[in-house]
Design an enzyme around this catalytic site. Structure first.
Site, PDB file in Angstrom:
ATOM      1  N   GLU A 127       0.890  -1.165   0.000  1.00  0.00           N
ATOM      2  CA  GLU A 127       0.000   0.000   0.000  1.00  0.00           C
ATOM      3  C   GLU A 127       0.915   1.198   0.000  1.00  0.00           C
ATOM      4  O   GLU A 127       1.425   1.612   1.028  1.00  0.00           O
ATOM      5  CB  GLU A 127      -0.910  -0.021   1.227  1.00  0.00           C
ATOM      6  N   GLU A 136       3.496   8.935  -2.932  1.00  0.00           N
ATOM      7  CA  GLU A 136       4.353   8.224  -1.981  1.00  0.00           C
ATOM      8  C   GLU A 136       5.455   7.419  -2.674  1.00  0.00           C
ATOM      9  O   GLU A 136       6.155   6.651  -2.039  1.00  0.00           O
ATOM     10  CB  GLU A 136       3.517   7.298  -1.089  1.00  0.00           C
TER      11      GLU A 136
END
Length: 678
Positions: A127, A136
């Site tokens: 994730e 990210e």
């Protein structure tokens, strides 16, 4: 993640780390010598609390109900941040999973086959997603994993992510980037944007995360949702791609923004999905066959929001059933958009691609505030009242307010203006230089000195003292702070007391700490304690991760900065009361106060919301409110350990007591629910 047929109950738990849970494959993998369950970006490689790792281990069948190993597979997790490594070990220990998961204190791009893992991994469970999807480091992390750590054609969870967009018209979204329009409506003589440099103040060309459901009723949809990019986790992604999209307008209007979101396909079969789409999107056109099982995000959550890309200037006019050309591109970490005037030409609206010297990038909320005519009128009236009381004033702007610096220099032709600009520094002075001609002031009346230089310069001059000490307050780059953390100007006022004139005017002169009780079910739910998630005990992580709701009675909950208007379902349950007062006319000192607040609505109280109303001048009692009904400022939230039903029965009021410590800038709040006297 949500299983489209039977959503798991763990999704109601808060996201307190950078890793959220996913559903592993329904059956253990047939070939699984190793699993790399969490590979994160080189800058912040993290396996979080270990939830993904434990779920992967269980899905592989590494142990039976008696804890005995039943598989030769291996789960490897990587985590670069040592305190999180220690926390994950505690979580693994609490779930008897220590011997089933190998935890390595490294970033994912530092792992080596043969050293950290015995062979390339067959399965990737990860994730690495933010609201924009790529922020990210999803792409560089997957690239490294496919190059160095995974077998060819590995199994991955998630399997694919797809980004979507929608053209919208919305006055508030226009206000968050179009200061030109705001200044034209204000017509007050202050020009933060000179006509020859309309981009001197701007928001960055990027996507901004926002809870768009909060402005659903203000949005006009000008297109159907459209697909932008697919990202396959099971194969190596490209660092850069472009796409030209032809989008048909569904009505007449002006496109002020593109609202975007992403859809995760968790499994290769396409039966399990999760979407961050706004709640007006029941499903996307590409998965119409899943009408009964596909769900959008639905429930409010703070870790993933929608994203907003602002259209330059005042927007793009469109006509019903006419096509517009949109050029989309992604880098390793972001997605961007440009409208095209034809099939081959990108639009260069109002020289938007040119960056002038002295350009400042501000937050969308700050741009909206600087274009707000009511706020500008309030500030200008307070400045005029202050200036009229002084002859040839020496004015110190104690914060990063370019508006105040420009306004004083413009309104008082004999004033000397000294901005501290603690965050902007020389950038602020460059901006004032560019804005000087449009606002009819000379830069020889502007002097930029740091506090120490200012003290040494004025302390030796008995005839040169500061007559006006003003602030909004606003500090550049401090967008995620509690209201009382903006009282830095009061500290500056205290330190500079020796060089203030005896009758110096301080603006704002007072601050009123206000509070009210509120119904905040979505926010409370997102911050409540972790307990059992998918059968795993995560309670040991609560203290480290900053959980609020469900703490032991002896533990105090922290204050949280939030835009209340974006906190999902909310309702004010009590009157708005003043708890204590800050007297900025005097040097910084401890403050305390107590008040009784009556409930005006019945309901479940989840906590108290606090903010500061600033009294700009004593003569006219001009008050600038930053309360929960305002969109430009964040409020402070103090959640209760457990919600309390109030407003009916015998709970009719609450007593709130607060104290402020100037040494550490911390506020302490105590409360007691009061019962009716019978």
């Amino acid at each position: 993640m949500i299983n489209s047929k039977q959503p798991p109950n763990h999704f109601s738990q808060p996201r307190l780390t950078s890793t959220c849970s996913t559903i592993p494959a329904a059956t253990p993998p047939t070939v699984s010598p190793s699993i790399t369950p969490s590979l994160h970006p080189p800058t912040s490689s993290t396996s979080g609390t270990g939830l993904l790792s434990m779920m992967a281990a269980r899905a592989m069948g590494l142990s039976d109900s008696n804890g005995i190993s039943t598989s030769k597979g291996m789960v490897t997790a990587c985590e670069s941040y040592l305190p999180m490594v220690k926390l994950m070990r505690k979580v693994l220990r609490a779930n008897a999973m220590e011997g089933k998961i190998r935890l390595i204190n490294k970033r994912s791009d530092e792992l080596e086959v043969g050293l950290d893992i015995p062979s390339r991994a067959d399965i990737l469970v990860s994730e690495i997603l933010d609201s924009e999807l790529l922020g990210e480091g999803l792409i560089p992390t997957l690239q490294h994993a496919h190059d160095k750590l995974l077998v060819e054609n590995p199994q991955t969870v998630p399997y694919r992510a797809t980004t979507y967009g929608q053209l919208v018209e919305c006055t508030y979204l226009r206000e968050m980037h179009d200061l030109v329009h705001g200044e034209a409506e204000a017509s007050d003589g202050i020009h933060l944007l000179p006509s020859v440099m309309p981009n001197l103040l701007a928001v960055k060309k990027q996507q901004f995360a926002m809870h768009c459901n909060a402005i659903k009723d203000e949005i006009k949809l000008l297109s159907e949702p459209f697909k932008v990019f697919d990202f396959d986790f099971w194969r190596r992604p490209d660092s850069f791609r472009e796409a030209d999209l032809h989008i048909k307008a569904k009505g007449d209007g002006t496109v002020h923004a593109i609202i975007s979101w992403w859809l995760l396909q968790l499994d290769s079969e396409g039966t399990t999905f999760y979407s961050t789409g706004p709640n007006w999107i029941p499903y996307t056109s590409d998965v119409k066959e899943l009408k009964t099982s596909f769900v959008s995000s639905g429930d409010w959550c703070d870790h993933w929001k929608q994203c907003v890309w602002f259209i330059p200037s005042s927007g793009l006019p469109v006509s019903k059933d006419k096509e517009v050309w949109l050029h989309a591109a992604h880098t390793e970490t972001s997605i961007s958009y440009d409208f095209k005037t034809s099939c081959n030409e990108k639009e260069d609206a109002d020289l938007d691609l040119h960056t002038p010297d002295g350009q400042l990038f501000l937050s969308p909320e700050r741009i909206a505030l600087y274009g707000n005519s009511c706020w500008r009128d309030l500030m200008l009236n307070a400045i005029k009242n202050a200036i009229h009381q002084k002859v040839d004033p020496l004015c110190l702007v104690a914060d990063d307010s370019i508006f105040l610096a420009v306004a004083v220099a413009h309104l008082s032709k004999t004033s000397q203006v000294m901005p501290l600009f603690p965050g902007l520094g020389n950038k602020g002075m460059q901006y004032l230089q560019k804005a000087s001609i449009a606002n009819s002031y000379s830069m020889d009346r502007i002097e930029f000195l740091r506090r120490k230089e200012l003290l040494s310069s004025l302390q030796g001059s008995p005839h040169r003292k500061i007559d006006l000490f003003i602030a909004e307050p606003f500090y550049y780059g401090n967008d995620n702070v509690l209201p009382w953390q903006n009282l830095r100007f009061w500290k500056e006022r205290t330190l500079l007391d020796p060089i203030l004139s005896k009758d110096a005017l301080i603006m704002p002169c007072r601050g009123l700490l206000k509070a009210c009780a509120m119904y905040l079910p979505d926010l409370w739910k997102s911050r409540c304690c972790l307990k059992e998630i998918e059968g795993f005990d995560n309670s040991v992580a609560n203290t480290t991760l900053g959980a609020c709701g469900g703490l032991l009675v002896t533990e105090d909950t922290p204050f949280l900065p939030y835009f209340i208007w974006q906190c999902g379902e909310t309702k004010i349950l009590s009157k708005m009361a003043t708890v204590l007062e800050f007297d900025f006319s005097r040097p910084m000192n401890p403050c305390s106060g107590k008040t009784k607040v009556q409930f005006r609505e019945s309901g479940m109280c989840h906590g108290f919301v606090l903010w500061i109303d600033y009294v700009m001048d004593t003569e006219n009692n001009t008050i600038l409110s930053t309360g929960p009904d305002k969109r430009h400022w964040k409020q402070g939230v103090k959640l209760l350990n457990e919600p309390v039903e109030v407003g009916h029965g015998d709970l009719s009021s609450t007593e709130i007591e607060a104290s402020f410590d100037p040494l550490n800038g911390e506020l302490i709040l105590r409360h007691a629910f009061l019962r009716n006297q019978r």
